[in-house]
Motif scaffolding. Sequence first.
Motif, mmCIF file in Angstrom:
data_model
loop_
_atom_site.group_PDB
_atom_site.id
_atom_site.type_symbol
_atom_site.label_atom_id
_atom_site.label_comp_id
_atom_site.label_asym_id
_atom_site.label_seq_id
_atom_site.Cartn_x
_atom_site.Cartn_y
_atom_site.Cartn_z
ATOM 1 N N THR A 219 0.839 -1.193 0.000
ATOM 2 C CA THR A 219 0.000 0.000 0.000
ATOM 3 C C THR A 219 0.876 1.245 0.000
ATOM 4 O O THR A 219 0.564 2.244 -0.675
ATOM 5 C CB THR A 219 -0.941 0.005 1.210
ATOM 6 O OG1 THR A 219 -1.641 -1.240 1.263
ATOM 7 C CG2 THR A 219 -1.949 1.141 1.126
ATOM 8 N N THR A 222 1.993 1.807 -3.461
ATOM 9 C CA THR A 222 0.870 2.276 -4.272
ATOM 10 C C THR A 222 0.616 3.762 -4.054
ATOM 11 O O THR A 222 0.429 4.528 -5.008
ATOM 12 C CB THR A 222 -0.403 1.474 -3.934
ATOM 13 O OG1 THR A 222 -0.183 0.083 -4.222
ATOM 14 C CG2 THR A 222 -1.599 1.974 -4.733
ATOM 15 N N MET A 226 0.724 7.047 -6.534
ATOM 16 C CA MET A 226 -0.406 7.956 -6.708
ATOM 17 C C MET A 226 0.024 9.408 -6.512
ATOM 18 O O MET A 226 -0.399 10.300 -7.254
ATOM 19 C CB MET A 226 -1.515 7.591 -5.715
ATOM 20 C CG MET A 226 -2.176 6.249 -5.967
ATOM 21 S SD MET A 226 -3.210 5.705 -4.573
ATOM 22 C CE MET A 226 -4.467 6.993 -4.539
ATOM 23 N N ASP A 229 2.034 10.544 -9.502
ATOM 24 C CA ASP A 229 1.147 10.813 -10.639
ATOM 25 C C ASP A 229 0.504 12.194 -10.526
ATOM 26 O O ASP A 229 0.147 12.811 -11.542
ATOM 27 C CB ASP A 229 0.052 9.742 -10.718
ATOM 28 C CG ASP A 229 0.582 8.388 -11.184
ATOM 29 O OD1 ASP A 229 1.709 8.341 -11.730
ATOM 30 O OD2 ASP A 229 -0.121 7.387 -10.975
ATOM 31 N N SER A 282 -9.019 8.798 -2.890
ATOM 32 C CA SER A 282 -8.506 8.295 -4.167
ATOM 33 C C SER A 282 -8.087 6.833 -4.065
ATOM 34 O O SER A 282 -8.275 6.053 -5.006
ATOM 35 C CB SER A 282 -7.328 9.145 -4.635
ATOM 36 O OG SER A 282 -7.737 10.473 -4.896
ATOM 37 N N TYR A 283 -7.528 6.462 -2.933
ATOM 38 C CA TYR A 283 -7.153 5.055 -2.735
ATOM 39 C C TYR A 283 -8.401 4.176 -2.730
ATOM 40 O O TYR A 283 -8.419 3.104 -3.331
ATOM 41 C CB TYR A 283 -6.368 4.894 -1.436
ATOM 42 C CG TYR A 283 -5.945 3.459 -1.172
ATOM 43 C CD1 TYR A 283 -4.826 2.925 -1.804
ATOM 44 C CD2 TYR A 283 -6.668 2.643 -0.313
ATOM 45 C CE1 TYR A 283 -4.438 1.611 -1.584
ATOM 46 C CE2 TYR A 283 -6.298 1.326 -0.081
ATOM 47 C CZ TYR A 283 -5.172 0.825 -0.723
ATOM 48 O OH TYR A 283 -4.804 -0.489 -0.504
ATOM 49 N N LYS A 285 -11.179 4.719 -4.272
ATOM 50 C CA LYS A 285 -11.645 4.587 -5.655
ATOM 51 C C LYS A 285 -10.770 3.618 -6.446
ATOM 52 O O LYS A 285 -11.258 2.821 -7.241
ATOM 53 C CB LYS A 285 -11.651 5.948 -6.336
ATOM 54 C CG LYS A 285 -12.696 6.910 -5.797
ATOM 55 C CD LYS A 285 -12.609 8.261 -6.465
ATOM 56 C CE LYS A 285 -13.627 9.243 -5.897
ATOM 57 N NZ LYS A 285 -13.496 10.595 -6.502
ATOM 58 N N LEU A 286 -9.447 3.683 -6.220
ATOM 59 C CA LEU A 286 -8.522 2.833 -6.954
ATOM 60 C C LEU A 286 -8.772 1.359 -6.676
ATOM 61 O O LEU A 286 -8.838 0.546 -7.603
ATOM 62 C CB LEU A 286 -7.084 3.192 -6.575
ATOM 63 C CG LEU A 286 -5.979 2.295 -7.173
ATOM 64 C CD1 LEU A 286 -5.945 2.412 -8.689
ATOM 65 C CD2 LEU A 286 -4.632 2.637 -6.561
ATOM 66 N N SER A 289 -11.817 0.052 -8.435
ATOM 67 C CA SER A 289 -11.950 0.306 -9.882
ATOM 68 C C SER A 289 -11.850 -0.988 -10.693
ATOM 69 O O SER A 289 -11.358 -1.991 -10.218
ATOM 70 C CB SER A 289 -10.869 1.267 -10.329
ATOM 71 O OG SER A 289 -9.579 0.735 -10.124
#
Length: 289
Positions: A219, A222, A226, A229, A282-283, A285-286, A289
Amino acid sequence: MAGAYDDRDGKIWMNGQMVDWRSAQVHVLTHALHYASSVFEGERAYNGKIFLSRQHSERLHFSAGELDFQIPWTVDEIEAAKQEVLTANGFTDAYVRAVAWRGAGEDMGVAAARNPVNLAIAAWEWGSYYGDAKFKGAKLDIAKWKRPSPETIPVHAKASGLYMICTTSKHAAEAKGCSDALFMDYRGYVAEATGANIFFVKDGEVHTPKPDCFLNGLTRQTVIGMLQDRQVKVHERVIMPEEMESFEQCWLTGTAAEVTPVGQIGDYNFEVGALTREMSESYEKLVRS
């Protein structure tokens, strides 16, 4: 599903077979029980799909190798078994625990080369690891124990024995009304929480300890990706404890913790700011997804 973890309905995959939950047992002379020859993975399934599933299975094999044993099931076989467990229990959102260990055999001392290696995979429904702290900001104690030197233990393995000081530190933290505890490492630098990595924010940039003596969480990796990005500068570096006074925001990352804001560590306070909330949302949602 609730109650004691040894007394539940459901199925557990154990050594190639799906068994009733209450029948998934080991002998009292299992080597791992006495000498901590055990490794594990904690994973989460969202909408029927385990996030970073293969990376977890690969790390399980790596951790076993660090403890000088081999898991007699391939990564592909472990991947298939995890899906079988989810299906057998009818779960779409669940926590998944894979654990491999040296069992009972001809050896019952420190050495255990002749003992069989076992593998089990269980899953259960599990909400937020820190409860409402995920929204309000967790409160952390500072542990009296320290993360040890890489010269003393296999620090990059997810090995059960490495969590002994995590258990005692979390108990001490909870007794003080805290959600968790923050470790320093053997040099006195900021390290991690008992089961999660830590991030700080200052002047729009993110700072996180270098994982040179503790687990570089999936995590954690990850979330760093993010942030990059989003063109947010991330500093992986040595962090001194006194620097926490100057940080504005803080959060924890982990499979169980996901992205959890931190409001207080010892005497240091943090706001649950915009970047923290953005990363948490955001995590979420990721992974779905």
